[in-house]
Scaffold this motif. Structure first.
Motif, mmCIF file in Angstrom:
data_model
loop_
_atom_site.group_PDB
_atom_site.id
_atom_site.type_symbol
_atom_site.label_atom_id
_atom_site.label_comp_id
_atom_site.label_asym_id
_atom_site.label_seq_id
_atom_site.Cartn_x
_atom_site.Cartn_y
_atom_site.Cartn_z
ATOM 1 N N ILE A 196 11.915 6.044 -1.652
ATOM 2 C CA ILE A 196 12.233 6.551 -0.319
ATOM 3 C C ILE A 196 11.180 7.548 0.141
ATOM 4 C CG2 ILE A 196 13.667 8.473 -1.135
ATOM 5 C CD1 ILE A 196 15.520 7.912 1.258
ATOM 6 N N VAL A 197 10.495 8.213 -0.789
ATOM 7 C CA VAL A 197 9.463 9.191 -0.415
ATOM 8 C C VAL A 197 8.279 8.499 0.267
ATOM 9 C CG1 VAL A 197 7.880 10.953 -1.274
ATOM 10 C CG2 VAL A 197 10.186 10.782 -2.224
ATOM 11 N N PRO A 198 7.630 7.500 -0.364
ATOM 12 C CA PRO A 198 6.530 6.837 0.363
ATOM 13 C C PRO A 198 6.985 6.070 1.600
ATOM 14 C CG PRO A 198 6.999 5.687 -1.696
ATOM 15 C CD PRO A 198 7.758 6.975 -1.727
ATOM 16 N N ILE A 199 8.227 5.576 1.611
ATOM 17 C CA ILE A 199 8.716 4.861 2.783
ATOM 18 C C ILE A 199 8.817 5.815 3.979
ATOM 19 C CG2 ILE A 199 10.665 3.608 3.756
ATOM 20 C CD1 ILE A 199 8.942 2.069 1.714
ATOM 21 N N ILE A 200 9.351 7.001 3.751
ATOM 22 C CA ILE A 200 9.443 7.988 4.835
ATOM 23 C C ILE A 200 8.046 8.395 5.306
ATOM 24 C CG2 ILE A 200 10.088 10.383 5.315
ATOM 25 C CD1 ILE A 200 12.617 9.948 3.732
ATOM 26 N N LEU A 201 7.120 8.557 4.371
ATOM 27 C CA LEU A 201 5.748 8.920 4.752
ATOM 28 C C LEU A 201 5.079 7.797 5.544
ATOM 29 C CD1 LEU A 201 4.529 10.664 1.469
ATOM 30 C CD2 LEU A 201 5.152 11.747 3.632
ATOM 31 N N MET A 202 5.329 6.550 5.150
ATOM 32 C CA MET A 202 4.749 5.431 5.895
ATOM 33 C C MET A 202 5.314 5.347 7.300
ATOM 34 S SD MET A 202 4.126 2.143 3.396
ATOM 35 C CE MET A 202 5.245 2.476 2.063
ATOM 36 N N LEU A 203 6.609 5.534 7.428
ATOM 37 C CA LEU A 203 7.230 5.483 8.746
ATOM 38 C C LEU A 203 6.817 6.683 9.602
ATOM 39 C CD1 LEU A 203 10.823 4.351 7.742
ATOM 40 C CD2 LEU A 203 9.149 2.990 8.992
ATOM 41 N N PRO A 211 -7.728 11.775 4.065
ATOM 42 C CA PRO A 211 -7.051 13.078 4.101
ATOM 43 C C PRO A 211 -7.262 13.802 5.430
ATOM 44 C CG PRO A 211 -8.275 12.789 2.044
ATOM 45 C CD PRO A 211 -8.660 11.658 2.940
ATOM 46 N N THR A 212 -6.317 14.660 5.756
ATOM 47 C CA THR A 212 -6.412 15.423 7.005
ATOM 48 C C THR A 212 -7.652 16.302 7.019
ATOM 49 O OG1 THR A 212 -3.994 15.437 7.102
ATOM 50 C CG2 THR A 212 -5.152 17.005 8.507
ATOM 51 N N LYS A 213 -8.063 16.800 5.849
ATOM 52 C CA LYS A 213 -9.255 17.656 5.785
ATOM 53 C C LYS A 213 -10.500 16.925 6.263
ATOM 54 C CE LYS A 213 -7.610 20.514 1.940
ATOM 55 N NZ LYS A 213 -7.874 20.972 0.545
ATOM 56 N N LYS A 334 0.043 12.206 -0.101
ATOM 57 C CA LYS A 334 0.889 12.005 1.082
ATOM 58 C C LYS A 334 0.144 11.307 2.210
ATOM 59 C CE LYS A 334 -0.132 16.586 2.966
ATOM 60 N NZ LYS A 334 0.441 17.878 3.420
ATOM 61 N N HIS A 335 -1.184 11.368 2.226
ATOM 62 C CA HIS A 335 -1.957 10.701 3.276
ATOM 63 C C HIS A 335 -2.139 9.212 2.997
ATOM 64 C CE1 HIS A 335 -4.715 11.928 0.112
ATOM 65 N NE2 HIS A 335 -5.535 10.974 0.501
ATOM 66 N N ARG A 336 -1.804 8.767 1.796
ATOM 67 C CA ARG A 336 -1.883 7.342 1.438
ATOM 68 C C ARG A 336 -0.532 6.896 0.875
ATOM 69 N NH1 ARG A 336 -6.977 5.530 2.036
ATOM 70 N NH2 ARG A 336 -8.691 7.021 1.859
ATOM 71 N N PRO A 337 0.477 6.793 1.708
ATOM 72 C CA PRO A 337 1.834 6.485 1.217
ATOM 73 C C PRO A 337 1.964 5.094 0.615
ATOM 74 C CG PRO A 337 1.785 6.495 3.608
ATOM 75 C CD PRO A 337 0.465 7.033 3.163
ATOM 76 N N CYS A 338 1.190 4.121 1.095
ATOM 77 C CA CYS A 338 1.290 2.776 0.512
ATOM 78 C C CYS A 338 0.753 2.776 -0.923
ATOM 79 C CB CYS A 338 0.524 1.774 1.368
ATOM 80 S SG CYS A 338 0.914 0.054 0.994
ATOM 81 N N PHE A 339 -0.332 3.492 -1.146
ATOM 82 C CA PHE A 339 -0.829 3.649 -2.511
ATOM 83 C C PHE A 339 0.158 4.431 -3.357
ATOM 84 C CE2 PHE A 339 -3.298 6.069 -5.674
ATOM 85 C CZ PHE A 339 -3.858 5.013 -6.386
ATOM 86 N N LEU A 340 0.820 5.408 -2.763
ATOM 87 C CA LEU A 340 1.845 6.166 -3.481
ATOM 88 C C LEU A 340 2.994 5.258 -3.900
ATOM 89 C CD1 LEU A 340 2.833 8.993 -4.372
ATOM 90 C CD2 LEU A 340 3.916 9.203 -2.128
ATOM 91 N N ALA A 341 3.354 4.289 -3.051
ATOM 92 C CA ALA A 341 4.403 3.336 -3.418
ATOM 93 C C ALA A 341 3.976 2.506 -4.619
ATOM 94 C CB ALA A 341 4.722 2.434 -2.227
ATOM 95 N N PHE A 342 2.710 2.102 -4.673
ATOM 96 C CA PHE A 342 2.213 1.379 -5.853
ATOM 97 C C PHE A 342 2.322 2.237 -7.110
ATOM 98 C CE2 PHE A 342 -1.727 1.761 -8.373
ATOM 99 C CZ PHE A 342 -1.508 0.721 -9.265
#
Length: 447
Positions: A196-203, A211-213, A334-342
């Motif tokens: 649910i964490v990467p899903i919320i970040l993706m949405l 990265p934001t930086k 957090k800037h790459r939520p799809c990779f985080l899901a993997f």
């Protein structure tokens, strides 16, 4: 760059499975501990369906520990064959591969859009830029562990399909579809709840971005050359803002789908059980590791050897171990939520109570989505042949222990321990390579 003859290779993968089903009856893959687990075995599902047809609770005894929905959908297919029919497995496996391909294409478009906003298109054109979606789907279709899972008559391809639907829905920002995949994935197997964490970040932020930086660095460099306020606002405007509306939409649909699934489960179990028994025999069975039959993991051996006095303590330790990794990885990636899901999927496959080859087939397929970012990953030779060695040695050690009697449990446990170590190296190296890729982007923007 798309892969030539993609559809020919995809059709060949499906045809190869058909050949194994028609002429590979002597392989007995359905009884292999690497393929079938107490949660995914179709033979156990056939036993649960028979009990339900006899007006007995399907959770009586210690055979069936799956979802009641699977009893209604797959149970009738096991009347003639205990292993069931293969049609639903083929359809779910091929559909998951196509959704992985579509997810890869969306990631590719998002990636190119982000690099274009950073004026890094020239750097991308000079590098190898393959179609990650085609690579990922072919890896999923031709993965040997995926093939034996598909042929071995188990429900792992259906569970993998729900995870892929969840990721695809989140990447496409389709909240109802993402919620459906999430609810079904957690209903069939408890551990995907952490996704649910990467899903919320993706949405909220989108599927992928540097990265934001990096965007702030680009904005500051442009601000030095052009001190106009409009220029600054344009560069800072490329930073995506969190979309709270999409997340709330997703949460509402999760509640709706959860109520619907529980209602269907209660209707199916009416007169032969209830939801309390279902939770105890499914989620409770997963968390307490009651079945110590050998599998490709390590928990079965550990809890077979540990003293009963310490069992509750180590159950808490192993179950919380997955949760402890969620927050640090989410903060860093957090800037790459799809990779985080993997990464979360690989950790689940590594630490879950009853792992199987189907879990590895899923995260290895998702790994192909990042073929461009992880092109410089280290230890690929070691990992490739390590997975091959474990795949070959696991059935050999099991045969020496169970059938020939010339070995013991340590033989088979050694292959499971090596398999866990390989997964650990894969997760660590992939995360390190992604972080190095982000640093490389930062250097390119700075120069």
């Amino acid at each position: 760059m798309a892969i030539r003859h993609y559809w020919s290779m995809a059709a060949a993968a499906v045809g190869f499975r058909l050949v194994l089903v028609l002429f590979g009856g002597d392989l007995h893959l359905a009884s292999r501990p690497e393929v079938s687990t107490p949660l995914t075995s179709l033979r156990r599902l056939a036993e649960g369906y028979w009990l339900k047809q006899a007006s007995i609770s399907p959770y009586s005894g210690s055979m069936y520990h799956g979802s009641p929905l699977l009893l209604s959908v797959l149970g009738p297919l096991t009347n003639n064959r205990p292993d069931g029919q293969q049609t639903h497995i083929y359809c779910s496996y091929f559909l998951a591969a196509m959704l992985i391909r579509a997810t890869g294409h969306r990631l590719q478009m998002t990636r190119n859009r982000s690099l274009k906003s950073l004026d890094l298109i020239k750097a991308v054109k000079n590098s190898v830029n393959v179609s990650a979606g085609d690579v990922a789907s072919l890896v999923y279709l031709w993965n040997p562990w995926g093939i034996v899972t598909c042929v071995g008559s188990c429900t792992s391809p259906i569970e993998n399909l729900m995870v892929v639907i969840m990721i695809y829905g989140a990447c496409s920002r389709l909240a109802p579809l993402a919620a459906f995949g999430y609810v079904m994935a957690t209903h069939l197997s408890l551990h995907p709840v952490i996704l649910i964490v990467p899903i919320i970040l993706m949405l909220g932020y989108g599927p992928d971005s540097p990265p934001t930086k990096v965007f702030l660095l680009k904005g500051s460099s442009n601000g030095k050359s052009d001190m106009s306020d409009n220029g600054k606002r344009t560069n800072l405007g490329t930073i995506q803002q969190f979309s709270l509306k999409s997340v709330l939409h997703f949460i509402c649909w999760v509640f709706i789908w959860s109520c619907y699934v529980l209602l269907l489960s209660s209707i199916i179990l009416k007169g032969v059980g209830g939801l309390n028994e279902m939770f105890e025999k499914t989620y409770g069975f997963i968390l307490t590791v009651k079945d110590l039959s050998p599998n490709i993991g390590v928990l079965w051996y550990f809890f077979a050897e540990v003293f009963d006095f310490f069992r509750s303590f180590f159950l808490i330790v192993f179950n919380m171990n997955i949760i402890f990794m969620v927050l640090p990885l989410a903060i860093r990636l957090k800037h790459r939520p799809c990779f985080l899901a993997f990464v979360y999927t690989a950790i689940i496959a590594m630490l879950k109570s009853y792992p199987s080859a189907g879990d590895s087939a899923l995260y290895l397929g998702l790994l192909g989505l990042f073929a461009n970012e992880l092109s410089e990953m280290q230890f690929t030779f070691f990992l490739f042949f390590g997975y091959i060695g474990v795949s070959l040695l696991s059935p050999v050690m099991h045969n020496l222990w169970i059938w020939r009697g010339t070995g013991n449990a340590n033989f088979y446990f050694a292959t499971g321990l090596a398999y866990t170590c390989l997964q650990t190296v894969l997760v660590v190296e992939s995360v390190s390579s992604m972080i190095k890729h982000d640093r490389k982007l930062k250097l390119l923007v700075a120069t």
